[in-house]
Design a protein around this motif. Sequence first.
Motif, mmCIF file in Angstrom:
data_model
loop_
_atom_site.group_PDB
_atom_site.id
_atom_site.type_symbol
_atom_site.label_atom_id
_atom_site.label_comp_id
_atom_site.label_asym_id
_atom_site.label_seq_id
_atom_site.Cartn_x
_atom_site.Cartn_y
_atom_site.Cartn_z
ATOM 1 N N ALA A 128 -6.105 16.572 -36.004
ATOM 2 C CA ALA A 128 -6.312 14.993 -36.337
ATOM 3 C C ALA A 128 -5.920 14.061 -35.143
ATOM 4 C CB ALA A 128 -5.861 14.532 -37.680
ATOM 5 N N GLY A 129 -4.713 14.230 -34.572
ATOM 6 C CA GLY A 129 -4.092 13.523 -33.538
ATOM 7 C C GLY A 129 -5.194 13.545 -32.144
ATOM 8 N N GLU A 148 3.848 18.018 -29.969
ATOM 9 C CA GLU A 148 3.742 17.442 -31.603
ATOM 10 C C GLU A 148 2.642 16.587 -31.762
ATOM 11 O OE1 GLU A 148 7.455 15.348 -33.773
ATOM 12 O OE2 GLU A 148 8.110 16.167 -31.932
ATOM 13 N N ASP A 149 1.930 16.011 -30.747
ATOM 14 C CA ASP A 149 0.835 14.923 -31.192
ATOM 15 C C ASP A 149 -0.529 15.905 -31.214
ATOM 16 O OD1 ASP A 149 0.977 15.169 -28.436
ATOM 17 O OD2 ASP A 149 0.426 12.991 -28.316
ATOM 18 N N LYS A 200 12.645 10.845 -27.698
ATOM 19 C CA LYS A 200 13.526 11.826 -27.900
ATOM 20 C C LYS A 200 14.711 10.930 -28.203
ATOM 21 C CE LYS A 200 11.987 15.402 -24.796
ATOM 22 N NZ LYS A 200 12.351 15.746 -23.400
ATOM 23 N N GLU A 201 14.577 9.878 -27.688
ATOM 24 C CA GLU A 201 16.055 8.757 -28.064
ATOM 25 C C GLU A 201 16.358 8.463 -29.463
ATOM 26 O OE1 GLU A 201 15.355 5.572 -25.411
ATOM 27 O OE2 GLU A 201 15.505 6.887 -23.379
ATOM 28 N N THR A 225 4.274 6.390 -33.572
ATOM 29 C CA THR A 225 3.163 5.926 -32.972
ATOM 30 C C THR A 225 2.243 7.171 -32.319
ATOM 31 O OG1 THR A 225 4.124 3.916 -32.548
ATOM 32 C CG2 THR A 225 2.067 4.209 -31.784
ATOM 33 N N MET A 226 3.045 7.674 -31.443
ATOM 34 C CA MET A 226 2.244 8.946 -30.596
ATOM 35 C C MET A 226 1.700 10.159 -31.481
ATOM 36 S SD MET A 226 4.914 9.431 -27.451
ATOM 37 C CE MET A 226 3.742 10.510 -26.650
#
Length: 180
Positions: A130-131, A125-126, A40-41, A52-53
């Motif tokens: 596919a994730g 979100e991930d 979030k930063e 990446t995540m």
Amino acid sequence: MKIIIIGIQGAGKSTQGNLLSKELGIPYLSTGHIFREIAKEHTALGRYIKETMNAGYLIPDDKTLEIVSEYLGRPEYQKGYILDGFPRTTAQAEAFKNGINKVIYLKVSDKEALWRLSYRDEQREDDTIAGIRKRIELFHKFTEPVIEYYRQKGLLVEVDGEKSIEEIQKSIHDSLQKSA
Ligand code: ADP
């Protein structure tokens, strides 16, 4: 008491980790949660971790070790902790010398894991198909060897993660009593 909870995505690690944390009165810490906070930063590191995540990939071992060590050095973790999401690779396990007492393996099939993640209440979100598939693939490739690593060290307790939340909680409780 230092405990690791390990298992495939959707196995129920955070549910059981939080229950166990209340029972034992030691904090629960998840590397996934730590990384989601960093993501979030609005910093270069935050953006890198987020990308990446979201692709379902692992954060590199050296970065992960650095961040986890920093957290575990904090005063609230000095009496022990329940760790979820780490170590996730053999390199992380070998580098992590923190005197772990037990490793609880929550065993759930790929089919059940996929089903649970697709219907998870709180969508992340991930959590794209596919994730999720990528994370399950990486679990087999990188994290299953970690399970074997701890089995060989005699620290592993295997629990059937497809039972009810209460039954799993009891199995974990009993296995900790036995070895205490
Ligand atoms: P899940 O168990 O559903 O994969 P987590 O919340 O444990 O979700 O992890 C989410 C993401 O955080 C992973 O896909 C990975 O990118 C990153 N991550 C978490 N723990 C680690 C770790 N120990 N090493 C590398 N990356 C990690």
